[in-house]
Design a protein around this motif. Structure first.
Motif, mmCIF file in Angstrom:
data_model
loop_
_atom_site.group_PDB
_atom_site.id
_atom_site.type_symbol
_atom_site.label_atom_id
_atom_site.label_comp_id
_atom_site.label_asym_id
_atom_site.label_seq_id
_atom_site.Cartn_x
_atom_site.Cartn_y
_atom_site.Cartn_z
ATOM 1 N N GLY A 276 -25.181 -53.346 48.628
ATOM 2 C CA GLY A 276 -25.897 -53.154 50.017
ATOM 3 C C GLY A 276 -27.157 -52.328 49.885
ATOM 4 O O GLY A 276 -28.272 -52.619 50.359
ATOM 5 N N ALA A 277 -26.789 -51.024 48.946
ATOM 6 C CA ALA A 277 -28.113 -50.085 48.784
ATOM 7 C C ALA A 277 -29.068 -50.597 47.931
ATOM 8 O O ALA A 277 -30.276 -50.714 48.206
ATOM 9 N N CYS A 278 -28.918 -51.654 47.017
ATOM 10 C CA CYS A 278 -29.795 -52.274 46.234
ATOM 11 C C CYS A 278 -30.684 -53.256 46.985
ATOM 12 O O CYS A 278 -31.923 -53.303 47.121
ATOM 13 N N ALA A 279 -29.790 -54.039 47.852
ATOM 14 C CA ALA A 279 -30.545 -54.992 48.775
ATOM 15 C C ALA A 279 -31.490 -54.198 49.669
ATOM 16 O O ALA A 279 -32.536 -54.716 50.025
ATOM 17 N N PHE A 280 -30.876 -53.143 50.224
ATOM 18 C CA PHE A 280 -31.814 -52.347 51.311
ATOM 19 C C PHE A 280 -33.129 -51.968 50.574
ATOM 20 O O PHE A 280 -34.195 -51.504 51.158
#
Length: 346
Positions: free
Chosen positions: A193-197
């Protein structure tokens, strides 16, 4: 009526806090606001020109260069770290490669002050202001010409958008860490999720700064990558701290990024203008490294990007390692109590 009275009774039994508890809260708030003021105001108030790298170009032998260096020391004692080069072309190359903030060329007949406002508007203004001082100090009657080799975009000639964008990048990383650690279970899902955001946030923030506000130049994709790497390094390092230390880790990470990293980033001025070694410290944290990386991609074709990329990659890697360690610890704890659901989401 009796049911309503029974429900209201516990609220009536709640006693107010003691006066010492209220006093402790006031003291805590006073300390907090004092720390905030110190963190954000101290670097600005104590900001000055010291050890700013510039180049001075002149033909050999170099008595004119030595004379000019002495003049600079009189105008701004300790303000500049001077690199002597053979000619104006070499000086320009150093400016465009982000090895110096500006240069003074004595080898082209008419003295020239070379600046790069895209590297730092504050340093460029300082170099322009000393041009008049050089005229008076040299007493030659020849006007010193100022040239901006790497100007800021016409849509944001003061660099206000780039400076203002530093805080939202930090806040974006903090917000991502807070939301993902509160709403998402499982280290793998949080990291994903952090990488996608970071990717979507980088594309969005860069589009606003570059296409709407006109604050950035260069390749949109390179600028987006710089912003995404900054967000990822910030959010993943804090998520990793939370994985290992719990929400104490979030407090440590938030304080590091907001109270140390953001004020000491030097994005609004230059790291060399911050007091003492604080500017060098700021470049070792994601806000400072991210600001320098974005300047490199937006205005200097990537020159000077190596060091901030290494710093951001180190923080990102640290965050992933901490997330892995936290996830493994959670799996071992779940295995010890025989909870298969906890093992699946760890």
């Amino acid at each position: 009526m009796r049911v309503a009275s029974a429900q209201a009774a516990p609220a009536a039994d709640v006693s107010p806090s003691s006066w010492p508890a209220a006093a402790r809260a006031v003291a805590l708030l006073t300390v907090a606001v004092s720390l905030l003021l110190t963190a954000f105001a101290w670097p600005s108030v104590r900001s000055s020109v010291h050890d700013v790298p510039i180049a001075v170009a002149g033909p050999a032998p170099a008595p004119a260069v030595e004379e000019l260096t002495a003049v600079l020391d009189r105008l701004l004692p300790g303000g500049f770290e001077v690199t002597e080069v053979a000619d104006g072309a070499a000086a320009e190359r150093l400016v465009r490669d982000r090895e110096v903030y500006g240069a003074i060329d004595l080898g082209s007949g008419t003295p020239q002050v070379l600046t790069a406002s895209a590297a730092s508007t504050a340093v460029a203004q300082t170099l322009n202001s000393i041009a008049a001082g050089l005229d008076r100090a040299r007493g030659t009657g020849t006007a010193v010409v100022a040239r901006d080799l790497v100007p800021l975009p016409a849509g944001d000639p003061r660099g206000a958008g780039l400076a203002a964008g530093a805080l939202p990048l930090v806040m974006g990383g903090l917000l991502a860490a807070l939301v993902l650690t509160r709403l998402v279970r499982g280290s793998t899902r949080r990291v994903t999720g952090a990488c996608a955001f970071a990717v979507t946030g980088g594309l969005s923030v860069t589009a606003i700064l570059q296409f709407w506000l006109g604050a950035l130049g260069g390749s949109y994709w390179a600028d987006s990558g710089a912003v995404a790497l900054t967000i990822a390094a910030t959010s993943l390092s804090i998520i990793g701290l939370v994985s290992v230390l719990g929400y104490v880790g979030f407090g440590i990470g938030a304080a590091t990024m907001m109270l140390i990293g953001n004020p000491l980033s030097g994005t609004a001025t230059a790291p060399e203008m911050l007091p003492g070694l604080s500017g060098a410290l700021g470049q070792l944290l994601p806000p400072g490294a991210g600001g320098q990386l974005l300047r490199s991609t937006a205005f200097f074709d990537g020159q000077g990007a190596a060091r901030p990329v290494v710093v951001l990659a180190a923080w990102l890697t640290l965050g992933m390692v901490l997330c892995l360690a936290g996830g493994l610890r959670a799996r071992r704890a779940a295995a010890a109590v025989g909870d298969p659901a906890a093992r699946a989401t760890a």
